[in-house]
Design a protein around this motif. Structure first.
Motif, short mmCIF file in Angstrom:
data_model
loop_
_atom_site.label_atom_id
_atom_site.label_comp_id
_atom_site.label_asym_id
_atom_site.label_seq_id
_atom_site.Cartn_x
_atom_site.Cartn_y
_atom_site.Cartn_z
N LEU A 60 0.82 -1.21 0.00
CA LEU A 60 0.00 0.00 0.00
C LEU A 60 0.86 1.27 0.00
O LEU A 60 0.34 2.37 -0.12
CB LEU A 60 -0.92 0.02 1.22
N ARG A 84 -3.19 15.50 6.06
CA ARG A 84 -4.66 15.39 6.19
C ARG A 84 -5.12 15.89 7.56
O ARG A 84 -6.15 16.55 7.68
CB ARG A 84 -5.11 13.95 5.97
N TYR A 85 -4.36 15.56 8.60
CA TYR A 85 -4.71 16.08 9.92
C TYR A 85 -4.60 17.61 9.94
O TYR A 85 -5.50 18.31 10.41
CB TYR A 85 -3.82 15.50 11.03
N SER A 88 -7.35 19.67 8.82
CA SER A 88 -8.57 19.66 9.63
C SER A 88 -8.40 20.48 10.91
O SER A 88 -9.37 20.68 11.65
CB SER A 88 -8.95 18.22 9.99
N GLU B 18 -6.23 -2.57 3.85
CA GLU B 18 -6.31 -1.74 2.64
C GLU B 18 -7.55 -0.84 2.71
O GLU B 18 -7.50 0.35 2.38
CB GLU B 18 -6.35 -2.63 1.39
N ALA B 20 -9.06 0.22 5.43
CA ALA B 20 -8.85 1.24 6.47
C ALA B 20 -8.03 2.40 5.92
O ALA B 20 -8.32 3.57 6.19
CB ALA B 20 -8.15 0.63 7.68
N MET B 21 -6.99 2.08 5.12
CA MET B 21 -6.17 3.14 4.57
C MET B 21 -6.97 3.94 3.54
O MET B 21 -6.81 5.15 3.44
CB MET B 21 -4.88 2.56 3.94
N LEU B 24 -8.77 6.51 5.54
CA LEU B 24 -7.91 7.64 5.93
C LEU B 24 -7.60 8.54 4.73
O LEU B 24 -7.53 9.76 4.86
CB LEU B 24 -6.61 7.13 6.55
N GLU B 25 -7.43 7.91 3.57
CA GLU B 25 -7.08 8.67 2.37
C GLU B 25 -8.24 9.48 1.81
O GLU B 25 -8.05 10.32 0.93
CB GLU B 25 -6.53 7.72 1.29
N PHE B 27 -9.91 11.63 3.43
CA PHE B 27 -9.85 12.98 3.99
C PHE B 27 -8.84 13.82 3.21
O PHE B 27 -7.84 13.29 2.71
CB PHE B 27 -9.46 12.93 5.47
N ALA B 32 -12.12 17.79 5.14
CA ALA B 32 -11.42 17.64 6.41
C ALA B 32 -12.28 16.87 7.41
O ALA B 32 -11.75 16.24 8.32
CB ALA B 32 -11.04 19.00 6.97
N LEU B 53 -14.66 0.20 10.45
CA LEU B 53 -13.31 0.77 10.33
C LEU B 53 -13.18 2.10 11.08
O LEU B 53 -12.19 2.33 11.77
CB LEU B 53 -12.94 0.94 8.85
N LEU B 57 -10.71 2.88 14.16
CA LEU B 57 -9.72 3.97 14.05
C LEU B 57 -9.97 5.02 15.13
O LEU B 57 -9.02 5.61 15.67
CB LEU B 57 -9.77 4.60 12.65
N TYR B 62 -6.86 7.31 16.07
CA TYR B 62 -6.41 7.87 14.79
C TYR B 62 -7.46 8.71 14.07
O TYR B 62 -7.16 9.40 13.12
CB TYR B 62 -5.88 6.76 13.87
N SER B 73 -12.62 13.10 11.63
CA SER B 73 -11.49 13.79 11.00
C SER B 73 -10.20 13.14 11.50
O SER B 73 -10.17 12.54 12.57
CB SER B 73 -11.51 15.29 11.35
N PRO B 74 -9.13 13.22 10.69
CA PRO B 74 -7.85 12.61 11.10
C PRO B 74 -7.37 13.25 12.40
O PRO B 74 -7.56 14.45 12.61
CB PRO B 74 -6.91 12.97 9.95
N SER B 75 -6.80 12.47 13.29
CA SER B 75 -6.39 12.98 14.60
C SER B 75 -4.93 13.43 14.61
O SER B 75 -4.16 13.18 13.68
CB SER B 75 -6.58 11.92 15.67
N MET B 78 -1.70 11.45 13.56
CA MET B 78 -1.12 11.39 12.22
C MET B 78 0.24 12.10 12.19
O MET B 78 1.13 11.71 11.44
CB MET B 78 -2.05 12.07 11.20
#
Lengths: 255, 255
Positions: A60, A84-85, A88, B18, B20-21, B24-25, B27, B32, B53, B57, B62, B73-75, B78
């Motif tokens: 990946l 990405r974080y 946000s 895969e 899960a990623m 994340l991707e 965002f 955001a 998922l 997360l 995360y 939102s991403p934490s 990251m």
């Protein structure tokens, strides 16, 4: 981060994902490159799980693999996750131009950190060349009680919560002068609650003086602005007089 | 990143990871904060997968979850993943003090980027207050052919590979003046191969002049050092005369 056993029985919990994050979390300053055996030891996962997870993360694009040593390391895509974080985080976004101006005006290291659990995490760093590499890169996590940023943010919490934190939160020794006495930490937090700033000396590095001011977001600590200078050329008095009001202005403007 | 269907039949491939990623991707700058429905649409995953998922997360720390809107939102964690990558990147580590000195001496924005696939990714950024937020934060990914950094790194590759890249790599329009003509890109890359530097004007932002020099690591592009200035106060000539030799010195020193 500890994963409570209870979670594993939750039908919504994806166990393989938790294991994958454990693999990523095994890497660090002293463990920048790890092989399968080391990862298995570090994570407590069996070798075949580690192999499946590293293979997938490599495919990946999240782990690099050294063609010669077969060891893995986190890939450049980790910076994209941070990106990405950062998109946000409205507070860092609004703070950034002012932090850059501060860095320019003072000619000294400026950081922005947030409280995350019992630690602070640096999310914006504008270093000077005096700064160590550890102190240049974002995402560094340090026990809040050992830092001026952590103490001044904690000072915004209500007294009961403050007291519990001072009694229970973990601490870590970084230098021979790191404050490890909880009574002394208590005095520093109380002082920060009164004055609105906190000064740390030789806590994370010898010959480092640091001053932090908290960003107050509706009574909650939204973050801290932090200036780090050399103890050789600066004094506490000069920090208080020349730097503190500027940090305070920026904190007020973005709070 | 595209995951080739072949991988899914590989017994070593962990499909949930895969997915899960992919979550994340989803965002990004314009996205955001995302709810379950939006994430399901963005990722092409069914709602129950997305729910499992995101729950995981979130429990692992995360993803942040807004208590009111229920959006994710991403934490801040990251940035810790980025920290792990940065510790493993010896080139950025050795470049950092010199990049800080450059920033100080020139008073202008200094970046360090690497080639990753057909894009460049910024891994060190020392911004000036003129810089946009997008250009302040690490982890930004931009098509290599549209940047001076990408072109000067590509110029280090052998001519056949260079030509294939110019014909095939994706491009993206950022301003009305972004070079979208592959013949023009070819001329810029050839010029970079001859002179050892590349200048871009109004490519990612209007009124931006950028100069990049590649770090040569055993004949391979290890990265590029990049200085970005305002077209109002700078000229190409001044960039070439005042900035280029300094960037070259740093590139030589760390290459």
């Amino acid at each position: 981060m500890d994963v409570k056993p209870a979670r594993r029985t939750d039908s919504h919990f994806v166990a393989s994902l938790e294991k994958a994050m454990r693999v990523l979390e095994a890497f660090g300053p002293e463990q920048a490159r790890l092989g399968l055996t080391e990862l298995s030891i570090e994570t407590g996962l069996d070798r075949s799980s580690v192999q499946r997870l590293t293979t997938t993360l490599h495919q990946l694009g999240y782990l690099d693999k050294d063609a010669t040593t077969k060891r893995f390391s986190p890939s450049i895509r980790m910076t994209e996750l941070a990106n990405r974080y950062l998109w946000s985080d409205d507070l860092v976004k609004s703070a950034m131009p002012r932090l850059i101006d501060l860095r320019q005006a003072l000619g000294e290291t400026i950081n922005f950190s947030r409280l995350d659990g019992t630690d602070i995490v640096y999310t914006a760093r504008l270093p000077s060349s005096r700064t160590s590499y550890a102190a240049m890169i974002i995402g560094r996590r340090v026990p809040a009680l050992n830092t001026s940023s952590g103490r001044v943010m904690l000072a915004l919490r209500e007294p009961g919560e403050r007291q519990r934190a001072i009694e229970e939160w973990p601490m870590q020794r970084f230098t021979s002068q790191t404050t490890m006495d909880r009574e002394a930490v208590k005095r520093l937090v109380e002082e920060a609650a009164e004055t609105g700033y906190s000064i740390a000396e030789n806590e994370l590095q010898m010959n480092e003086l640091a001053l932090a001011v908290a960003v107050n977001r509706n009574g909650e600590p939204g973050g801290a602005i932090h200036c780090s200078v050399s103890g050789t050329v600066w004094t506490r008095e000069r920090l208080r007089e020349d730097v503190m009001p500027r940090l305070r202005d920026v904190a007020n403007a973005i709070g």
